[in-house]
Design a protein around this motif. Structure first.
Motif, PDB file in Angstrom:
ATOM      1  N   LYS A  60       0.830  -1.207   0.000  1.00  0.00           N
ATOM      2  CA  LYS A  60       0.000   0.000   0.000  1.00  0.00           C
ATOM      3  C   LYS A  60       0.862   1.254   0.000  1.00  0.00           C
ATOM      4  O   LYS A  60       0.516   2.263  -0.621  1.00  0.00           O
ATOM      5  N   GLY A  61       1.998   1.197   0.692  1.00  0.00           N
ATOM      6  CA  GLY A  61       2.899   2.346   0.684  1.00  0.00           C
ATOM      7  C   GLY A  61       3.478   2.628  -0.691  1.00  0.00           C
ATOM      8  O   GLY A  61       3.893   3.757  -0.963  1.00  0.00           O
ATOM      9  N   LYS A  62       3.515   1.613  -1.567  1.00  0.00           N
ATOM     10  CA  LYS A  62       4.021   1.798  -2.919  1.00  0.00           C
ATOM     11  C   LYS A  62       2.926   2.244  -3.885  1.00  0.00           C
ATOM     12  O   LYS A  62       3.230   2.839  -4.927  1.00  0.00           O
ATOM     13  N   THR A  63       1.680   1.944  -3.589  1.00  0.00           N
ATOM     14  CA  THR A  63       0.573   2.322  -4.473  1.00  0.00           C
ATOM     15  C   THR A  63      -0.231   3.510  -3.957  1.00  0.00           C
ATOM     16  O   THR A  63      -1.033   4.065  -4.702  1.00  0.00           O
ATOM     17  N   HIS A  64      -0.040   3.886  -2.710  1.00  0.00           N
ATOM     18  CA  HIS A  64      -0.705   5.041  -2.108  1.00  0.00           C
ATOM     19  C   HIS A  64       0.383   5.956  -1.537  1.00  0.00           C
ATOM     20  O   HIS A  64       0.863   5.743  -0.421  1.00  0.00           O
ATOM     21  N   ILE A  65       0.759   6.971  -2.323  1.00  0.00           N
ATOM     22  CA  ILE A  65       1.861   7.861  -1.944  1.00  0.00           C
ATOM     23  C   ILE A  65       1.297   8.972  -1.068  1.00  0.00           C
ATOM     24  O   ILE A  65       0.432   9.738  -1.495  1.00  0.00           O
ATOM     25  N   GLU A  66       1.799   9.058   0.153  1.00  0.00           N
ATOM     26  CA  GLU A  66       1.228   9.976   1.143  1.00  0.00           C
ATOM     27  C   GLU A  66       2.297  10.904   1.685  1.00  0.00           C
ATOM     28  O   GLU A  66       3.486  10.574   1.735  1.00  0.00           O
ATOM     29  N   THR A  67       1.871  12.109   2.075  1.00  0.00           N
ATOM     30  CA  THR A  67       2.747  13.071   2.726  1.00  0.00           C
ATOM     31  C   THR A  67       1.913  13.942   3.661  1.00  0.00           C
ATOM     32  O   THR A  67       0.700  14.117   3.447  1.00  0.00           O
ATOM     33  N   ARG A 347     -19.708  22.747   0.530  1.00  0.00           N
ATOM     34  CA  ARG A 347     -19.925  23.897   1.426  1.00  0.00           C
ATOM     35  C   ARG A 347     -18.676  24.746   1.594  1.00  0.00           C
ATOM     36  O   ARG A 347     -18.672  25.675   2.395  1.00  0.00           O
ATOM     37  N   HIS A 348     -17.620  24.436   0.860  1.00  0.00           N
ATOM     38  CA  HIS A 348     -16.366  25.193   0.917  1.00  0.00           C
ATOM     39  C   HIS A 348     -15.835  25.253   2.360  1.00  0.00           C
ATOM     40  O   HIS A 348     -15.576  26.322   2.912  1.00  0.00           O
ATOM     41  N   LEU A 349     -15.685  24.079   2.953  1.00  0.00           N
ATOM     42  CA  LEU A 349     -15.172  24.020   4.316  1.00  0.00           C
ATOM     43  C   LEU A 349     -13.681  24.288   4.377  1.00  0.00           C
ATOM     44  O   LEU A 349     -13.169  24.755   5.393  1.00  0.00           O
ATOM     45  N   LEU A 350     -12.980  23.981   3.324  1.00  0.00           N
ATOM     46  CA  LEU A 350     -11.535  24.136   3.333  1.00  0.00           C
ATOM     47  C   LEU A 350     -11.163  25.611   3.284  1.00  0.00           C
ATOM     48  O   LEU A 350     -11.757  26.396   2.551  1.00  0.00           O
ATOM     49  N   ARG A 351     -10.168  25.990   4.055  1.00  0.00           N
ATOM     50  CA  ARG A 351      -9.686  27.357   4.131  1.00  0.00           C
ATOM     51  C   ARG A 351      -8.204  27.402   3.770  1.00  0.00           C
ATOM     52  O   ARG A 351      -7.478  26.417   3.945  1.00  0.00           O
ATOM     53  N   VAL A 352      -7.773  28.533   3.301  1.00  0.00           N
ATOM     54  CA  VAL A 352      -6.385  28.693   2.864  1.00  0.00           C
ATOM     55  C   VAL A 352      -5.454  28.488   4.049  1.00  0.00           C
ATOM     56  O   VAL A 352      -5.651  29.059   5.123  1.00  0.00           O
ATOM     57  N   GLY A 353      -4.427  27.660   3.857  1.00  0.00           N
ATOM     58  CA  GLY A 353      -3.439  27.413   4.887  1.00  0.00           C
ATOM     59  C   GLY A 353      -3.697  26.190   5.737  1.00  0.00           C
ATOM     60  O   GLY A 353      -2.853  25.840   6.571  1.00  0.00           O
ATOM     61  N   MET A 354      -4.842  25.524   5.584  1.00  0.00           N
ATOM     62  CA  MET A 354      -5.118  24.333   6.386  1.00  0.00           C
ATOM     63  C   MET A 354      -4.144  23.206   6.048  1.00  0.00           C
ATOM     64  O   MET A 354      -3.738  23.028   4.901  1.00  0.00           O
ATOM     65  N   SER A 355      -3.782  22.449   7.075  1.00  0.00           N
ATOM     66  CA  SER A 355      -2.895  21.306   6.884  1.00  0.00           C
ATOM     67  C   SER A 355      -3.676  20.141   6.288  1.00  0.00           C
ATOM     68  O   SER A 355      -4.795  19.846   6.713  1.00  0.00           O
ATOM     69  N   VAL A 356      -3.058  19.476   5.323  1.00  0.00           N
ATOM     70  CA  VAL A 356      -3.722  18.406   4.577  1.00  0.00           C
ATOM     71  C   VAL A 356      -2.774  17.210   4.517  1.00  0.00           C
ATOM     72  O   VAL A 356      -1.549  17.370   4.462  1.00  0.00           O
ATOM     73  N   ILE A 357      -3.357  16.017   4.535  1.00  0.00           N
ATOM     74  CA  ILE A 357      -2.581  14.790   4.347  1.00  0.00           C
ATOM     75  C   ILE A 357      -3.129  14.111   3.088  1.00  0.00           C
ATOM     76  O   ILE A 357      -4.114  13.352   3.143  1.00  0.00           O
ATOM     77  N   PRO A 358      -2.548  14.381   1.924  1.00  0.00           N
ATOM     78  CA  PRO A 358      -3.050  13.786   0.680  1.00  0.00           C
ATOM     79  C   PRO A 358      -2.403  12.433   0.403  1.00  0.00           C
ATOM     80  O   PRO A 358      -1.255  12.169   0.792  1.00  0.00           O
ATOM     81  N   THR A 359      -3.153  11.587  -0.266  1.00  0.00           N
ATOM     82  CA  THR A 359      -2.667  10.272  -0.676  1.00  0.00           C
ATOM     83  C   THR A 359      -2.954  10.117  -2.158  1.00  0.00           C
ATOM     84  O   THR A 359      -4.115  10.101  -2.579  1.00  0.00           O
ATOM     85  N   VAL A 360      -1.910   9.998  -2.961  1.00  0.00           N
ATOM     86  CA  VAL A 360      -2.049   9.844  -4.410  1.00  0.00           C
ATOM     87  C   VAL A 360      -2.166   8.366  -4.737  1.00  0.00           C
ATOM     88  O   VAL A 360      -1.318   7.558  -4.330  1.00  0.00           O
ATOM     89  N   LEU A 361      -3.217   8.011  -5.451  1.00  0.00           N
ATOM     90  CA  LEU A 361      -3.431   6.620  -5.865  1.00  0.00           C
ATOM     91  C   LEU A 361      -2.761   6.428  -7.217  1.00  0.00           C
ATOM     92  O   LEU A 361      -3.344   6.705  -8.265  1.00  0.00           O
ATOM     93  N   VAL A 362      -1.522   5.963  -7.185  1.00  0.00           N
ATOM     94  CA  VAL A 362      -0.772   5.792  -8.425  1.00  0.00           C
ATOM     95  C   VAL A 362      -1.296   4.585  -9.186  1.00  0.00           C
ATOM     96  O   VAL A 362      -1.909   3.672  -8.610  1.00  0.00           O
TER      97      VAL A 362
END
Length: 377
Positions: A60-67, A347-362
């Motif tokens: 999963k760490g090789k197919t789901h790239i997270e930071t 509802r546009h909950l996200l605000r500029v500068g919020m910390s995010v943990i994205p996971t790219v599904l390669v």
């Protein structure tokens, strides 16, 4: 008298009775063997489960790239007046949502209305002046016609005088006077032509038709005055949320002075700073799932839009000079732009500068990951 007891028949006090095995070593007990086999089997099962879980986690760490080095960003559009003046009204407040074209504030219009009235008067004056210059041009054209007629008459008189002089009917003095009159008429004709050209130039006339130069100049000034009057109404350049408002009614502002900002959160994106070793299989268009610290348990989605042309350090104010001094290799990070699906944040909950943990599904399968371990490929 009873027989005397034999030594082997006399048992010491506290000794177990004959046939009791409770005092023997219990190592050969069948129950203890079963317990050992059961513990060993349990340990093997745990090792197998941990191995399977570890392999799945590694795949999963090789197919789901997270930071966790990622943040929400959006355009911050500064709102500034295009003309200076005194603020008459402010119609919005901080964090208010506005639509594109909605009136934000209004400047005092009195000075600009006076400029419009002055420009309108200038157009009228230019129109009247142009009419008078047209009349001057017509008078000059009539003068040219009159001078031409006089010139024609002078030429005829000279021709007649030449014929009469040959027949000795008139004297040479009379002939010289007629010749002089012809040259004077010719000069007057040329002067009339030059006066006509000057009058046409002043009136803005040409051979192609009327060119109301002065009227057009004054009309341009009128259009500019009206445009500046319209600039006293400051509207929203795009739909978004008002922020950093620092203006109130009565303030005197200058052209280009920042008064507030509009942030279009509906067009927000994520900048994820991935390690350079994580970008091997990341491509544009791949699906992304991300979490936000402000909303635990809620999942958002997006897609990879693009990868920056260089590392963040390369475009910093003071980029590193690796060719000088001692070199220490540091893993670089490259910004990846991730677009947010509008359906995941209606509802546009996200605000500029919020910390995010994205996971790219390669786009990699388990077979692709395991295939990388093959040393003979």
């Amino acid at each position: 008298m009873s027989e005397a007891l034999q030594p082997e028949q006399i048992a010491p006090a506290g000794s177990p009775p004959e046939g009791d095995n409770s005092g023997k070593d219990t190592a050969g007990n069948p129950k203890n063997g079963k317990k050992k086999r059961r513990a060993m089997l349990t340990l093997l099962v745990l090792i197998a489960v941990c191995g399977v879980v570890g392999v799945r986690w590694w795949i999963k760490g090789k197919t789901h790239i997270e930071t966790d080095n990622a943040f929400v960003e959006a355009d911050v559009i500064q709102v500034s007046p295009r003309v200076g003046g005194t603020v008459a009204r402010v119609l919005v407040s901080d964090n208010q949502y506005v639509k594109q074209g909605e009136l934000l504030l209004e400047l005092d219009q009195n000075d600009y209305r006076v400029q419009v009235a002055r420009a309108e008067a200038g157009v009228g004056v230019a129109t009247n002046e142009t009419g008078g210059e047209y009349r001057k041009a017509e008078a000059a054209r009539a003068s040219v016609q009159l001078a031409g007629a006089r010139l024609d008459q002078a030429v005829l008189d000279q021709q007649r005088a030449e014929a009469l002089f040959k027949r000795e009917v008139i004297s040479r003095e009379q002939l010289d006077r007629l010749r002089t009159a012809q040259r004077v008429a010719q000069s007057q004709f040329r002067e009339a032509e030059e006066s006509l050209k000057r009058a046409l130039a002043e009136a803005g006339l040409s051979s192609d038709g009327p060119n109301r130069a002065k009227v057009l100049q004054q009309q341009a000034q009128l259009d500019q005055a009206r445009l500046q009057l319209s600039y006293t109404r400051v509207t929203a350049p795009t739909s978004g949320y008002i922020t950093r408002k620092n203006v109130e009614p009565g303030a005197n502002v200058q052209a280009g002075q920042p008064l507030m900002a509009v942030v279009p959160l509906q067009k927000a994106w994520i900048t994820a700073n991935y390690k350079e070793s994580q970008l091997t299989h990341i491509r544009s268009g791949q699906q992304v799932e991300f979490r936000v610290d402000a909303y635990p348990g809620q999942r958002f989605s997006g897609r990879v839009d693009s990868i920056m042309a260089g590392t963040g350090a390369a475009f910093s104010l003071l980029p590193p000079e690796n060719a000088t001094g001692n070199y220490v290799k540091v893993v670089q990070r490259i910004p990846v732009k991730i677009l947010i699906d509008s359906n995941s944040d209606p509802r546009h909950l996200l605000r500029v500068g919020m910390s995010v943990i994205p996971t790219v599904l390669v786009d990699r399968t388990t077979a692709d990951v395991l295939g990388d371990l093959n040393p003979f490929r």
